[in-house]
Write a protein that holds these residues in place. Sequence first.
Motif, short mmCIF file in Angstrom:
data_model
loop_
_atom_site.label_atom_id
_atom_site.label_comp_id
_atom_site.label_asym_id
_atom_site.label_seq_id
_atom_site.Cartn_x
_atom_site.Cartn_y
_atom_site.Cartn_z
N LEU A 125 -18.78 -1.77 -3.98
CA LEU A 125 -18.82 -0.48 -4.66
C LEU A 125 -20.13 0.20 -4.28
CD1 LEU A 125 -20.08 -0.71 -8.29
CD2 LEU A 125 -19.77 -2.79 -6.93
N SER A 126 -20.21 1.49 -4.59
CA SER A 126 -21.41 2.25 -4.28
C SER A 126 -21.49 3.42 -5.25
CB SER A 126 -21.36 2.76 -2.83
OG SER A 126 -20.37 3.76 -2.69
N PRO A 127 -22.60 4.15 -5.26
CA PRO A 127 -22.69 5.31 -6.17
C PRO A 127 -21.57 6.31 -5.97
CG PRO A 127 -24.86 4.74 -5.36
CD PRO A 127 -23.89 3.87 -4.60
N ARG A 128 -20.94 6.34 -4.77
CA ARG A 128 -19.84 7.27 -4.51
C ARG A 128 -18.47 6.59 -4.53
NH1 ARG A 128 -22.15 11.19 0.37
NH2 ARG A 128 -24.00 11.94 -0.77
N ARG A 129 -18.45 5.31 -4.80
CA ARG A 129 -17.18 4.58 -4.82
C ARG A 129 -17.16 3.69 -6.06
NH1 ARG A 129 -17.61 2.56 -0.31
NH2 ARG A 129 -18.10 0.38 -0.68
N TYR A 130 -16.32 4.08 -7.01
CA TYR A 130 -16.24 3.40 -8.30
C TYR A 130 -15.32 2.17 -8.20
CZ TYR A 130 -18.35 7.49 -10.59
OH TYR A 130 -19.19 8.50 -10.97
N TYR A 199 -23.69 -8.90 -7.88
CA TYR A 199 -23.79 -8.94 -9.34
C TYR A 199 -22.56 -9.65 -9.93
CZ TYR A 199 -27.61 -5.57 -9.11
OH TYR A 199 -28.82 -4.94 -8.84
N ASN A 200 -22.85 -10.47 -10.97
CA ASN A 200 -21.78 -10.99 -11.82
C ASN A 200 -21.53 -9.98 -12.94
OD1 ASN A 200 -23.54 -13.97 -11.36
ND2 ASN A 200 -21.46 -13.67 -10.55
N ILE A 201 -20.31 -9.98 -13.47
CA ILE A 201 -19.96 -9.10 -14.59
C ILE A 201 -19.84 -9.97 -15.83
CG2 ILE A 201 -18.32 -7.43 -15.49
CD1 ILE A 201 -19.89 -6.48 -13.04
N PHE A 228 -17.69 -15.49 -9.09
CA PHE A 228 -17.06 -14.18 -8.89
C PHE A 228 -18.17 -13.12 -8.96
CE2 PHE A 228 -12.33 -14.17 -9.17
CZ PHE A 228 -12.16 -15.55 -9.08
N TYR A 229 -18.26 -12.29 -7.93
CA TYR A 229 -19.33 -11.28 -7.87
C TYR A 229 -18.83 -10.01 -7.21
CZ TYR A 229 -19.68 -12.71 -2.96
OH TYR A 229 -19.39 -12.98 -1.63
N LEU A 230 -19.61 -8.94 -7.42
CA LEU A 230 -19.41 -7.66 -6.76
C LEU A 230 -20.61 -7.35 -5.89
CD1 LEU A 230 -18.07 -5.47 -9.76
CD2 LEU A 230 -16.72 -6.53 -7.92
N VAL A 231 -20.37 -6.59 -4.81
CA VAL A 231 -21.44 -6.21 -3.90
C VAL A 231 -21.74 -4.73 -4.10
CG1 VAL A 231 -22.20 -6.06 -1.50
CG2 VAL A 231 -20.75 -7.98 -2.25
N LEU A 232 -22.93 -4.41 -4.59
CA LEU A 232 -23.35 -3.03 -4.76
C LEU A 232 -24.07 -2.58 -3.50
CD1 LEU A 232 -23.77 -0.51 -6.49
CD2 LEU A 232 -25.82 -1.61 -7.46
#
Length: 233
Positions: A125-130, A199-201, A228-232
């Motif tokens: 995800l990114s500031p322009r992609r939710y 980041y973990n949620i 489980f993680y997300l890549v910012l």
Amino acid sequence: MKKLIVLIFAVVFLAIAGCQTEKKISEEDLTRNANLLKDEVLSQTNVSPVLTNEVTLQTVEPIVLASSQIESTNTLSEIAPLEDKPIEVPQTSKPAVSSSVQRSPQVAKVGSYMKVGTDRSGQTLSPRRYIKISSWVFTQEGKTVDFYLYAVPFKSGKVQSANLIGRVRGIEVINNQAQYTRYWNGITIHGNFLPKGKYNIYLTYVIKNSKGKVIKTESRYWGRTTDFYLVLE
């Protein structure tokens, strides 16, 4: 001599007069006879007229039907009454469920459930992609639920208020469940963008009764593990 001549003239005169009388009589007879003949012809014509061009009509005798024939003629053929028949719909067998099809995860009536994006680890995800983050809480006793959502640096285990990315209070419990959905693009509720990285949620939820008293407070990671993680980006 003169007497003789006078006698001759007298005879001739009588002869001529007689001839005229006979002639007059004969003409009257002829006229009378003609009228009689005419009357006779007319009388015959009125009695039995004969026309040379007349075509003699053939006498048609009436047809007499027997009583059995009259009954059969007046009797209509009976029509079979229509009957309502149910429409038979062919029963089709239900398609067999393939064992290879994965069933949706069974959710317990108590506890919680989380889904992030396509529910795969390593999504970006990114500031322009939710990315869509949804969470559910199931309870038999609670009436409302408060949700707190955090982004925790990958496997650090540091849950900090500065990394709070979603918060909502008093979500009503309907059919024993409450739901909260958040679209996240790397920004916190304070309006700050987190640094790039993994980041973990992490979710913390508070279940309350109808009077607002806390019944239960629980927390969990997305996927129930820090793997489980997300890549910012």
